[in-house]
Motif scaffolding. Structure first.
Motif, PDB file in Angstrom:
ATOM      1  N   LEU A 312      -1.258  14.921  -3.977  1.00 60.77           N
ATOM      2  CA  LEU A 312      -1.821  15.420  -2.727  1.00 60.77           C
ATOM      3  C   LEU A 312      -0.748  15.722  -1.692  1.00 60.77           C
ATOM      4  O   LEU A 312      -0.853  16.675  -0.921  1.00 60.77           O
ATOM      5  CB  LEU A 312      -2.815  14.402  -2.161  1.00 60.77           C
ATOM      6  CG  LEU A 312      -4.286  14.596  -2.506  1.00 60.77           C
ATOM      7  CD1 LEU A 312      -5.103  13.454  -1.953  1.00 60.77           C
ATOM      8  CD2 LEU A 312      -4.798  15.917  -1.975  1.00 60.77           C
ATOM      9  N   GLU A 313       0.305  14.879  -1.679  1.00 56.90           N
ATOM     10  CA  GLU A 313       1.357  15.081  -0.681  1.00 56.90           C
ATOM     11  C   GLU A 313       2.065  16.422  -0.901  1.00 56.90           C
ATOM     12  O   GLU A 313       2.435  17.114   0.061  1.00 56.90           O
ATOM     13  CB  GLU A 313       2.370  13.923  -0.711  1.00 56.90           C
ATOM     14  CG  GLU A 313       3.138  13.757  -2.011  1.00 56.90           C
ATOM     15  CD  GLU A 313       2.383  13.023  -3.103  1.00 56.90           C
ATOM     16  OE1 GLU A 313       2.989  12.758  -4.164  1.00 56.90           O
ATOM     17  OE2 GLU A 313       1.193  12.702  -2.890  1.00 56.90           O
ATOM     18  N   HIS A 316      -0.246  19.115   0.381  1.00 53.58           N
ATOM     19  CA  HIS A 316      -0.227  19.153   1.849  1.00 53.58           C
ATOM     20  C   HIS A 316       1.052  19.807   2.344  1.00 53.58           C
ATOM     21  O   HIS A 316       1.048  20.534   3.352  1.00 53.58           O
ATOM     22  CB  HIS A 316      -0.354  17.734   2.414  1.00 53.58           C
ATOM     23  CG  HIS A 316      -0.862  17.704   3.820  1.00 53.58           C
ATOM     24  ND1 HIS A 316      -1.315  16.568   4.440  1.00 53.58           N
ATOM     25  CD2 HIS A 316      -0.998  18.693   4.746  1.00 53.58           C
ATOM     26  CE1 HIS A 316      -1.688  16.847   5.667  1.00 53.58           C
ATOM     27  NE2 HIS A 316      -1.509  18.133   5.878  1.00 53.58           N
ATOM     28  N   TYR A 337      -8.433  16.751  -0.575  1.00 56.54           N
ATOM     29  CA  TYR A 337      -8.535  15.377  -0.081  1.00 56.54           C
ATOM     30  C   TYR A 337      -9.917  14.800  -0.344  1.00 56.54           C
ATOM     31  O   TYR A 337     -10.065  13.624  -0.688  1.00 56.54           O
ATOM     32  CB  TYR A 337      -8.222  15.325   1.412  1.00 56.54           C
ATOM     33  CG  TYR A 337      -6.742  15.239   1.724  1.00 56.54           C
ATOM     34  CD1 TYR A 337      -6.060  14.038   1.597  1.00 56.54           C
ATOM     35  CD2 TYR A 337      -6.022  16.356   2.112  1.00 56.54           C
ATOM     36  CE1 TYR A 337      -4.705  13.948   1.866  1.00 56.54           C
ATOM     37  CE2 TYR A 337      -4.661  16.285   2.376  1.00 56.54           C
ATOM     38  CZ  TYR A 337      -4.009  15.075   2.256  1.00 56.54           C
ATOM     39  OH  TYR A 337      -2.657  14.990   2.502  1.00 56.54           O
ATOM     40  N   SER A 340     -10.507  13.841  -3.967  1.00 61.65           N
ATOM     41  CA  SER A 340      -9.611  12.753  -4.353  1.00 61.65           C
ATOM     42  C   SER A 340     -10.041  11.419  -3.752  1.00 61.65           C
ATOM     43  O   SER A 340      -9.363  10.408  -3.947  1.00 61.65           O
ATOM     44  CB  SER A 340      -8.173  13.077  -3.919  1.00 61.65           C
ATOM     45  OG  SER A 340      -7.708  14.249  -4.547  1.00 61.65           O
ATOM     46  N   GLY A 341     -11.139  11.427  -3.021  1.00 59.33           N
ATOM     47  CA  GLY A 341     -11.655  10.188  -2.447  1.00 59.33           C
ATOM     48  C   GLY A 341     -11.071   9.843  -1.093  1.00 59.33           C
ATOM     49  O   GLY A 341     -11.448   8.830  -0.493  1.00 59.33           O
ATOM     50  N   LYS A 342     -10.167  10.661  -0.573  1.00 63.27           N
ATOM     51  CA  LYS A 342      -9.559  10.401   0.732  1.00 63.27           C
ATOM     52  C   LYS A 342     -10.356  11.162   1.789  1.00 63.27           C
ATOM     53  O   LYS A 342      -9.886  12.123   2.394  1.00 63.27           O
ATOM     54  CB  LYS A 342      -8.088  10.810   0.723  1.00 63.27           C
ATOM     55  CG  LYS A 342      -7.256   9.996  -0.269  1.00 63.27           C
ATOM     56  CD  LYS A 342      -5.775  10.271  -0.121  1.00 63.27           C
ATOM     57  CE  LYS A 342      -4.961   9.362  -1.046  1.00 63.27           C
ATOM     58  NZ  LYS A 342      -3.514   9.538  -0.884  1.00 63.27           N
ATOM     59  N   THR A 343     -11.565  10.673   2.003  1.00 54.27           N
ATOM     60  CA  THR A 343     -12.483  11.395   2.879  1.00 54.27           C
ATOM     61  C   THR A 343     -12.084  11.313   4.348  1.00 54.27           C
ATOM     62  O   THR A 343     -12.391  12.218   5.120  1.00 54.27           O
ATOM     63  CB  THR A 343     -13.911  10.863   2.704  1.00 54.27           C
ATOM     64  OG1 THR A 343     -13.901   9.434   2.848  1.00 54.27           O
ATOM     65  CG2 THR A 343     -14.455  11.208   1.330  1.00 54.27           C
ATOM     66  N   ARG A 344     -11.400  10.246   4.736  1.00 53.85           N
ATOM     67  CA  ARG A 344     -10.987  10.142   6.138  1.00 53.85           C
ATOM     68  C   ARG A 344      -9.979  11.242   6.471  1.00 53.85           C
ATOM     69  O   ARG A 344     -10.101  11.933   7.480  1.00 53.85           O
ATOM     70  CB  ARG A 344     -10.376   8.762   6.407  1.00 53.85           C
ATOM     71  CG  ARG A 344      -9.934   8.554   7.864  1.00 53.85           C
ATOM     72  CD  ARG A 344      -9.386   7.154   8.065  1.00 53.85           C
ATOM     73  NE  ARG A 344      -8.236   6.896   7.202  1.00 53.85           N
ATOM     74  CZ  ARG A 344      -7.001   7.299   7.484  1.00 53.85           C
ATOM     75  NH1 ARG A 344      -6.764   7.986   8.590  1.00 53.85           N
ATOM     76  NH2 ARG A 344      -6.011   7.003   6.668  1.00 53.85           N
ATOM     77  N   GLU A 345      -8.979  11.415   5.591  1.00 61.03           N
ATOM     78  CA  GLU A 345      -7.996  12.472   5.818  1.00 61.03           C
ATOM     79  C   GLU A 345      -8.641  13.855   5.714  1.00 61.03           C
ATOM     80  O   GLU A 345      -8.314  14.769   6.482  1.00 61.03           O
ATOM     81  CB  GLU A 345      -6.860  12.356   4.798  1.00 61.03           C
ATOM     82  CG  GLU A 345      -6.002  11.106   4.944  1.00 61.03           C
ATOM     83  CD  GLU A 345      -6.548   9.927   4.146  1.00 61.03           C
ATOM     84  OE1 GLU A 345      -7.763   9.962   3.810  1.00 61.03           O
ATOM     85  OE2 GLU A 345      -5.791   8.984   3.878  1.00 61.03           O
ATOM     86  N   ALA A 346      -9.584  13.976   4.771  1.00 60.34           N
ATOM     87  CA  ALA A 346     -10.285  15.263   4.611  1.00 60.34           C
ATOM     88  C   ALA A 346     -11.053  15.605   5.886  1.00 60.34           C
ATOM     89  O   ALA A 346     -11.038  16.754   6.347  1.00 60.34           O
ATOM     90  CB  ALA A 346     -11.228  15.199   3.420  1.00 60.34           C
ATOM     91  N   SER A 371     -17.811  10.033  -3.059  1.00 59.87           N
ATOM     92  CA  SER A 371     -17.358   8.688  -2.693  1.00 59.87           C
ATOM     93  C   SER A 371     -18.511   7.756  -2.340  1.00 59.87           C
ATOM     94  O   SER A 371     -18.276   6.635  -1.860  1.00 59.87           O
ATOM     95  CB  SER A 371     -16.386   8.781  -1.509  1.00 59.87           C
ATOM     96  OG  SER A 371     -15.249   9.553  -1.834  1.00 59.87           O
TER      97      SER A 371
END
Length: 709
Positions: A312-313, A316, A337, A340-346, A371
């Motif tokens: 992901l990095e 980004h 994001y 990938s389960g990173k809903t806060r960043e999304a 998620s």
């Protein structure tokens, strides 16, 4: 000669509205005036002057006007030009009539094109070619191929352009047999070596799923162009052969051909499909060297490649380096994001988007659903409804998933009403999502009515699986088996179907039904992959038929950690601790790396067999030898092991070294062990901690303490 209906209409209109000039202006002067208007971009005025003049103009002017009409998609003006031509030229040149047919075709008026084609007293190869091309480009491949057959019967030889159009239509209709015949004609007419036709043959063979023939044709091309390479890469990608697509892309770099941006895109998509991170990075480097890293056709699949490969990095970083971030790139990174389960960043990125479309909303909503963050998803649904009315069937399906996740059947019914009112009723994806929602919410009556009365004409295997799963999930294995019997009359069950049925049998201890399903799969030649074998092992184990479970397990050609865990927990369910320890030894011999689930099964085996020292060794070897960090369930197993067998000193040392506070169930086990083995000091400590965590239990422990005394 005959003229088209449009020509007749325009001629009548011309006769009624225009009277001959008493002093007609010369054709040369009018031609100059018309060209002046054309240079100024006044096509309509130029054609009006031509249409009003009762003289024949130079044929070059008509040709220019047809060409400009095509560029402007000006069908009305094209009809006027053709009408004027056939009115004042008794025998128009064939090339001009071909140009008129081409104009009608490119403007989408294929009926006018065909009428003019049929009325031509004389046709040449160009006439047939332009009509066939018009059908091909207009989305009527069957008519193009039919006309090509008529052309051959008429004895007219096809040109390279004709063959290119015909091959395009063959690819659109997947006409493999005709494609081979056309290939033979190309060889017969001496067009071998024409890179356009050879690339077209590669394309049509790929589309017809005979990629080996396509590869052989490609290998015969002496100097493949960028188009040729793009075609072969694309066709391998569409055949789900990402490895070969990437290989051909890198092979192209051994030549002097510069790839298209679309070729880079296809190669990156292929890397995503096979998780080829190393190759994807190399393609990224090549794109930078050529100067395509900022190209939106390349940047989005590049981000997607990094996302699919778990980087992901990197994705980004690509996003941040874009000089101009469009809606597609924003949506790509948000989706990356989110999935990938990173809903806060999304969500942070989603909130920064300068504009959003329905795909952007769907990506964020899908991330929450994936998620299982149902409350956040519901808040987003309300925000969506206030922000835009632009929703599609995917949005509706996701909203129904949210209703199912929240078990909110009333909201699901409201969405059902929205589906009726807004014309989504006939969409199968929406229909299946609605069926799944009713099933998960326990409203099996509505699910059954919807299935049998509403979508009976267009349901598919997904529909059957959704209904079957609904009954299986609620423990109604008899009804699920009935549905399974009905399903076989309409569609072939999938592996997902059997997985659901076997899980239902396991949860309801229906051994006979489980055996019937197992037998059905064997009789009908279904592949027993590792997932199905895991479901069978789980079913037989829970139905107290461990012998069958072991047979299914041992017959597997390949065993991953999930299948090993299935048999380990199957033995645990049947309290066969010694068998678990033997299986773990075999697992290590096969080189399968144990995970946290495996060690939970091993610790349970030690509990069943009273192997306190061995359990302690396994617990500490998790992090020291196997690099698996113990979780809460492993600590619970160790407390149970020490408490059950009276190892109070080890128990006290263990809980004092724990990296987190004990839970109420853990403290309860410690208290029970202390009461059983009369360890007052540790028991009082456990009681005090329990009272702090749950004051309502203080009276219970006081009563239990008096009973002990």
């Amino acid at each position: 000669m005959g003229v088209s209906a449009a020509s007749i209409l325009n001629h009548i209109l011309y006769s009624r509205t225009h009277k001959p000039q008493t002093q007609p202006t010369s054709a040369k002067a009018l031609t100059n005036t018309i060209f002046t208007h054309l240079k100024a971009g006044r096509l309509q005025k130029a054609v009006s002057i031509l249409f009003a003049a009762p003289v024949l103009f130079p044929y070059s002017l008509y040709a220019s006007l047809f060409q400009i009409c095509v560029s402007n998609h000006a069908i009305v003006e094209a009809r006027k030009v053709e009408s004027h031509l056939v009115t004042f030229s008794p025998t128009p040149p064939v090339f001009l009539l071909n140009r008129a047919i081409e104009t009608y075709g490119k403007c989408g008026c294929l009926v006018d094109a065909r009428e003019l084609f049929e009325e031509m007293p004389q046709r040449d190869g160009g006439s047939w070619n332009v009509m066939i091309t018009s059908y091909t480009q207009g989305g009527y491949p069957e008519k193009a191929l039919s006309l090509f057959s008529d052309m051959n019967r008429s004895g007219v030889y096809a040109s390279e352009v004709t063959f290119a159009s015909v091959l395009g239509s063959c690819g659109a209709t997947l006409a493999l047999c005709l494609s081979r015949q056309v290939h033979g004609l190309i060889v017969k007419y001496g067009f071998v070596g024409n890179v356009i036709l050879e690339s077209s043959l590669v394309d049509v063979y790929g589309k017809c799923q005979v990629i080996k023939d396509g590869q052989r044709m490609f290998d015969e091309i002496k100097n493949p162009t960028a188009v040729s390479w793009n075609v072969i890469v694309r066709r391998y990608l569409e055949m789900d052969d990402g490895t070969k697509a990437v290989f051909m892309f890198f092979k192209m770099f051994q030549t002097a051909v510069r790839p298209f941006n679309f070729t880079f895109s296809n190669a990156l998509i292929a890397c995503s499909s096979i998780s080829a991170l190393k190759e994807g990075k190399q393609i990224h480097g090549a794109a930078i060297k050529i100067g395509l890293e900022d190209d939106e056709v390349v940047s989005s699949p590049l981000m997607d490649m990094y996302i699919k490969c778990g980087k992901l990095e990197n994705a980004h970083r690509v996003f941040e380096q874009l000089s101009s971030k469009d809606l597609i790139s924003w949506t790509s990174i948000v989706s990356g994001y989110a999935i990938s389960g990173k809903t806060r960043e999304a969500r942070e990125l989603f909130d920064q988007m300068p504009e959003r479309n329905v795909i952007s909303w769907n990506a964020m909503l899908a991330g929450y659903a994936r998620s299982l963050q149902w409350e956040e998803a519901l808040d987003l649904v309300f925000l969506l409804r206030n922000a835009t009315k632009d929703i599609d069937y995917v949005t509706i399906g996701l909203i129904l998933n949210v209703c199912a996740g929240l078990l909110d059947v009333e909201m699901g019914k409201q969405v059902h009403g929205f589906i009726y009112r807004n014309g989504f009723l006939s969409n199968l994806v929406v229909g299946n999502a609605l069926l799944d929602m009713y099933g998960k919410c326990g409203n099996l009556r509505s699910a059954r009515v919807w299935f049998y009365l509403i979508i009976s004409q267009w349901r598919d295997s997904v529909s059957w699986n959704a209904l079957l799963t609904s009954y299986a999930r609620h423990g109604l294995s008899e009804q699920a088996m009935t549905i399974f019997s009905e399903m076989q009359w309409e569609t072939r069950p999938s592996k997902f179907t059997f997985g659901t049925l076997l899980a239902a049998c396991a949860n309801t201890f229906s051994l006979e039904h489980g055996k019937q399903i197992h037998g059905f799969m064997i009789r009908n030649g279904y592949e027993m992959d590792v997932v199905i074998r895991g479901a069978l092992v789980d079913m037989y184990s829970k139905c107290r038929c461990l012998e069958y479970a072991l047979v299914v397990f041992l017959e597997s050609a390949s065993r991953d950690v999930i299948l090993w865990n299935s048999i380990i927990f199957g033995c645990s369910h049947n309290r066969k601790g010694r068998v678990i320890l033997e299986l773990f030894g075999l697992m290590e011999e096969e080189g399968v790396k144990a995970d946290h689930v495996t060690f939970q099964g091993i610790l349970l085996a030690c509990i069943y067999e009273g192997l306190v020292e061995l359990g302690t060794q396994y617990f500490y070897s998790m992090s020291n030898k196997y690099y698996v960090m113990p979780r809460l369930e492993h600590y619970e197993c160790m407390i149970e092991l020490y408490s059950r067998y009276g190892h109070i000193n080890e128990l006290e040392k263990f809980i004092k070294r724990m990296p987190f506070e004990l839970t109420v169930p853990m403290l309860t086990k410690v208290f029970d062990a202390c009461r059983k083995y009369e360890c007052l000091r540790l028991g009082e400590w456990a009681t005090k901690r329990l009272n702090e965590l749950n004051p309502s239990m203080e009276l219970k422990f006081q009563i239990m303490d008096r009973e002990r005394k």
